[in-house]
Write an enzyme that holds these catalytic residues in place. Structure first.
Site, mmCIF file in Angstrom:
data_model
loop_
_atom_site.group_PDB
_atom_site.id
_atom_site.type_symbol
_atom_site.label_atom_id
_atom_site.label_comp_id
_atom_site.label_asym_id
_atom_site.label_seq_id
_atom_site.Cartn_x
_atom_site.Cartn_y
_atom_site.Cartn_z
ATOM 1 N N ARG A 7 -1.209 -12.950 -3.616
ATOM 2 C CA ARG A 7 0.035 -12.188 -3.645
ATOM 3 C C ARG A 7 -0.009 -11.109 -4.718
ATOM 4 N NH1 ARG A 7 3.022 -17.504 -4.003
ATOM 5 N NH2 ARG A 7 3.288 -16.812 -6.131
ATOM 6 N N ARG A 63 -6.228 1.464 4.678
ATOM 7 C CA ARG A 63 -7.165 1.803 5.752
ATOM 8 C C ARG A 63 -7.981 3.033 5.407
ATOM 9 N NH1 ARG A 63 -5.935 5.173 9.583
ATOM 10 N NH2 ARG A 63 -3.705 4.832 9.387
ATOM 11 N N CYS A 75 3.075 -3.910 8.347
ATOM 12 C CA CYS A 75 4.072 -3.523 7.348
ATOM 13 C C CYS A 75 5.457 -3.946 7.839
ATOM 14 C CB CYS A 75 4.061 -2.005 7.142
ATOM 15 S SG CYS A 75 2.505 -1.343 6.530
ATOM 16 N N GLU A 78 11.298 -6.050 3.493
ATOM 17 C CA GLU A 78 11.652 -7.288 2.810
ATOM 18 C C GLU A 78 13.111 -7.629 3.123
ATOM 19 O OE1 GLU A 78 10.538 -10.412 0.388
ATOM 20 O OE2 GLU A 78 9.241 -8.722 0.849
ATOM 21 N N ARG A 90 5.458 -5.240 -1.840
ATOM 22 C CA ARG A 90 4.772 -6.526 -1.975
ATOM 23 C C ARG A 90 3.614 -6.576 -0.984
ATOM 24 N NH1 ARG A 90 10.286 -7.559 -2.663
ATOM 25 N NH2 ARG A 90 10.837 -9.000 -4.324
ATOM 26 N N TYR A 107 1.250 -8.767 -10.488
ATOM 27 C CA TYR A 107 2.601 -8.197 -10.482
ATOM 28 C C TYR A 107 2.646 -7.090 -11.517
ATOM 29 C CZ TYR A 107 3.726 -12.118 -7.554
ATOM 30 O OH TYR A 107 3.740 -12.998 -6.520
ATOM 31 N N ARG A 115 8.100 -12.813 -11.515
ATOM 32 C CA ARG A 115 7.451 -14.072 -11.931
ATOM 33 C C ARG A 115 8.288 -14.840 -12.949
ATOM 34 N NH1 ARG A 115 5.693 -16.117 -8.368
ATOM 35 N NH2 ARG A 115 7.024 -14.635 -7.430
#
Length: 117
Positions: A7, A63, A75, A78, A90, A107, A115
């Site tokens: 992540r 890409r 894609c 969120e 993210r 992050y 976090r």
């Protein structure tokens, strides 16, 4: 051999193609460096952006600029949670790896606050 997700997240300064490109490449390059990611071991990549980021597809820059043209990428936006971090990109890089591989999550910028929760 197993599959694990790595992540990462970064905040983007402005909703522009140039800023999304810069943030995408900064984040992915840091993830590659910390996790020794090789393109041929990537299973797939999922990008999400908050609703305020819609000027470009982050996968386009992976890409074109990183040569991930044979990697499956998608894609999405969120979930729009009240009071959540804005201007956030993210990514989840899913990679084929040894079972003992311990992913190092990344992050950057304002996304480091994610976090703390």
């Amino acid at each position: 051999m197993g599959t694990k997700g790595i992540r990462g997240a970064i905040t983007v300064d402005y909703n522009s193609e140039g800023d999304i490109k810069s943030a995408t490449l900064e984040l992915l390059n840091e993830m590659i460096a910390k996790n020794n990611i090789s393109t041929e071991k990537i299973s797939h990549v999922i990008f999400t952006t908050t609703d305020d980021l819609n000027a470009a597809f982050p996968a386009k820059f992976a890409r074109i600029d990183l040569g991930w043209d044979k990697v499956a990428m998608m894609c999405f936006h969120e979930l729009d949670v009240p009071n959540a971090l804005k201007m956030c990109l993210r990514v989840l890089v899913v990679t084929n790896c040894e079972d003992d591989f311990e992913p190092q999550f990344v992050y950057l910028k304002g996304a480091s606050a994610l976090r703390k929760n």
